[in-house]
Motif scaffolding. Structure first.
Motif, mmCIF file in Angstrom:
data_model
loop_
_atom_site.group_PDB
_atom_site.id
_atom_site.type_symbol
_atom_site.label_atom_id
_atom_site.label_comp_id
_atom_site.label_asym_id
_atom_site.label_seq_id
_atom_site.Cartn_x
_atom_site.Cartn_y
_atom_site.Cartn_z
ATOM 1 N N GLY A 1 44.418 37.902 31.831
ATOM 2 C CA GLY A 1 44.197 39.408 31.476
ATOM 3 C C GLY A 1 43.246 40.171 32.440
ATOM 4 N N TYR A 2 41.825 40.317 31.970
ATOM 5 C CA TYR A 2 41.321 41.371 33.307
ATOM 6 C C TYR A 2 42.155 41.491 34.276
ATOM 7 N N CYS A 3 41.241 39.965 35.292
ATOM 8 C CA CYS A 3 41.283 39.383 36.653
ATOM 9 C C CYS A 3 42.817 39.326 37.167
ATOM 10 N N VAL A 4 43.859 39.512 36.598
ATOM 11 C CA VAL A 4 45.298 39.683 36.648
ATOM 12 C C VAL A 4 45.582 40.818 37.486
ATOM 13 N N GLN A 5 45.234 41.550 36.638
ATOM 14 C CA GLN A 5 45.723 42.925 36.559
ATOM 15 C C GLN A 5 44.846 43.866 37.619
ATOM 16 N N PHE A 6 43.221 43.163 38.093
ATOM 17 C CA PHE A 6 42.159 44.428 38.633
ATOM 18 C C PHE A 6 41.220 43.120 39.659
ATOM 19 N N ALA A 7 42.449 41.741 40.037
ATOM 20 C CA ALA A 7 42.393 40.876 41.170
ATOM 21 C C ALA A 7 41.473 41.090 42.393
ATOM 22 N N ALA A 8 41.667 42.763 43.055
ATOM 23 C CA ALA A 8 40.744 42.513 44.146
ATOM 24 C C ALA A 8 39.476 43.387 43.585
ATOM 25 N N LEU A 9 39.171 43.548 42.562
ATOM 26 C CA LEU A 9 38.083 44.042 41.711
ATOM 27 C C LEU A 9 36.961 42.466 41.591
ATOM 28 N N PHE B 1 36.178 36.130 37.292
ATOM 29 C CA PHE B 1 37.035 35.046 36.935
ATOM 30 C C PHE B 1 37.100 35.715 35.346
ATOM 31 N N SER B 2 38.104 35.751 34.689
ATOM 32 C CA SER B 2 39.043 36.233 33.725
ATOM 33 C C SER B 2 39.453 35.354 32.475
ATOM 34 N N LEU B 3 39.209 35.150 31.680
ATOM 35 C CA LEU B 3 40.223 34.763 31.117
ATOM 36 C C LEU B 3 40.362 34.723 29.300
ATOM 37 N N SER B 4 41.787 34.528 28.626
ATOM 38 C CA SER B 4 42.003 35.090 27.801
ATOM 39 C C SER B 4 41.214 35.038 26.404
ATOM 40 N N LEU B 5 40.250 35.470 25.591
ATOM 41 C CA LEU B 5 39.800 34.966 24.632
ATOM 42 C C LEU B 5 40.283 34.252 23.656
ATOM 43 N N LEU C 1 42.430 40.035 23.483
ATOM 44 C CA LEU C 1 40.889 40.078 24.682
ATOM 45 C C LEU C 1 41.026 39.826 25.555
ATOM 46 N N SER C 2 39.989 39.507 26.463
ATOM 47 C CA SER C 2 40.216 38.828 28.274
ATOM 48 C C SER C 2 38.471 38.789 28.338
ATOM 49 N N PHE C 3 37.894 38.218 28.453
ATOM 50 C CA PHE C 3 36.417 37.837 28.630
ATOM 51 C C PHE C 3 36.702 37.534 30.417
ATOM 52 N N ALA C 4 35.378 38.274 31.076
ATOM 53 C CA ALA C 4 34.499 37.596 32.705
ATOM 54 C C ALA C 4 33.927 36.847 32.399
ATOM 55 N N TYR C 5 34.056 36.418 33.306
ATOM 56 C CA TYR C 5 32.653 34.599 33.758
ATOM 57 C C TYR C 5 32.523 34.872 34.558
#
Length: 411
Positions: free
Chosen positions: A54-62, A69-73, A201-205
């Motif tokens: 999810g999100y942290c694949v697209q915005f890895a550096a951020l 870290f992020s996972l698909s919900l 949806l994905s969430f960062a944790y």
């Protein structure tokens, strides 16, 4: 002519036992690993080995700079209608995530020892879908950006407080909101929306792990179930209904320790003698009171460990030395001094700590404050004064014994 000095010698063996590591609601796996690395002795924490989705694949550096870290919900949510100008946030499009720390117990697969992992969700995002589309909802005649501004006051990417936008916008329907507190983030609609949908949806944790230096090597497993739905951990309000009612996070922590002890060449043969040597007795008859010898070693460890002794001969509850065939045994006391960074279970430095014989007392345990990389320690061997006096009163001879010192990370 003085008699030949009595010589006490002890054969020392060292044994090390290093402990190496050998899904209905939606489920996700979170893995972390600690592997001791002599090239990075200051790195004494777990490394999250869970692949991002999810999100942290697209915005890895951020994500990397933010430590998240992020996972698909693995669940979506949809519902409607959402009434225009509703006053209750729960009757519209809203989000609330488990932003406070949640605890999960993880259990060692071999020993049953329990440690704690903590996790919190710090952001959520994906895309929204509107039926009819945004332009049709406002009656047409405007572009998509203007339509979203008319419906929600801004594009969906712009987060409502207390959430904040994270990353950059790739479309007016795409979003990722940072959640620093566990509270509702809502965007009321100014128009009737027949159907509203969250998708992809994905969430960062963030993950908080225990101190690996205080953990036995091996694998720890545990799980945490988070509720999804109105009033639960992931809350989308009362109108937008999730596809699943729960999400289970499965945690696996792998601990790979190092425990290595090096005894210098020839260090397995230890000769005990007076501190001033035998010359004082040979020259003037001054009997020694103590026979002793220090033997150095180097230790590398990231693991809690214990120490104990095994003996060829026994003298009471201690290892013994004897003249073969005499049937008389004299005790040898064995102590250890460990380098700075290793403590006893009370957190105190280790200086001349007595080592027990296996079977007569529990092993003594020691803990690393940090990774210890080839630091020097000392084994102290000593025959008590009462035994020395008795040995010197007998016929001169050579006393022998064998002591195995065991460093064991399986504490």
């Amino acid at each position: 002519m003085k008699g030949t000095p009595t010589i006490a010698s002890c054969v020392l063996s060292a044994a090390c036992f290093a402990c190496l590591p050998p899904v209905d609601a939606a489920t996700l796996d979170i893995t972390a690993q600690f592997r001791a690395d002599s090239s990075k002795p200051q790195l004494n924490t777990f490394v999250n080995t869970t692949p991002n989705a999810g999100y942290c694949v697209q915005f890895a550096a951020l994500c990397q700079s933010a430590g998240i870290f992020s996972l698909s919900l693995r669940t979506g949510a949809s519902g409607g209608p959402i009434q225009a100008n509703h006053e209750d946030a729960r009757q519209g499009a809203m989000l609330k995530v488990p932003a406070n720390w949640r605890r999960a117990d993880v259990i060692h697969s071999g020993t049953g020892h329990t440690e704690a992992v903590e996790v919190r969700v710090v952001g959520i995002g994906g895309a929204i879908g509107l039926t009819p589309n945004a332009t049709e909802i406002v009656g047409g005649g405007v572009g998509e950006e203007t339509a979203y501004n008319m419906i929600f006051g801004s594009s969906w990417w712009h987060a409502p407080g207390p959430c904040t936008s994270l990353g950059s916008s790739i479309s007016h329907a795409w979003f990722f909101w940072r959640a620093s507190v566990e509270d509702v983030c809502a965007k009321p609609s100014r128009y009737l929306i027949s159907q509203f949908k969250y998708q992809d949806l994905s969430f960062a944790y963030e993950l908080r792990t225990p101190n690996p230096l205080k953990m036995a090597g091996g694998q720890y497993r545990g799980s945490l179930t988070l509720g999804i739905g109105p009033g639960r951990d992931f809350d989308f309000g009362d109108v937008v209904v999730p596809d699943d009612s729960a999400l289970t996070l499965n945690f696996t922590l792998d601990v790979e320790h190092v425990l290595k002890v090096e005894i210098p060449p020839g260090g397995n043969r230890v000769e005990l003698e007076p501190r001033e040597g035998w010359q004082a007795w040979l020259n003037n008859g001054s009997k020694p009171t103590v026979l002793s010898r220090d033997q150095s070693f180097h230790i590398s460890t990231s693991s809690p460990f214990s120490m104990k002794l095994q003996c060829r001969y026994m003298a009471g509850t201690e290892c013994g030395m004897t003249v073969p065939g005499s049937g008389i045994y004299y005790p040898v006391d064995v102590y250890v001094t460990l380098p700075d960074g290793l403590t006893n279970t009370s957190g105190q430095p280790v200086s001349r700590r007595h080592l027990p014989v296996s079977g007569f007392a529990n092993p003594v345990q020691f803990l690393p404050v940090r990774y210890i990389d080839r630091k020097p320690g000392t084994l102290h061997f000593q025959i008590r004064s009462s035994s020395v006096a008795a040995m010197l009163d007998r016929e001169p001879g050579a006393y022998f014994g064998s002591v195995t010192v065991i460093w064991d990370s399986e504490v």
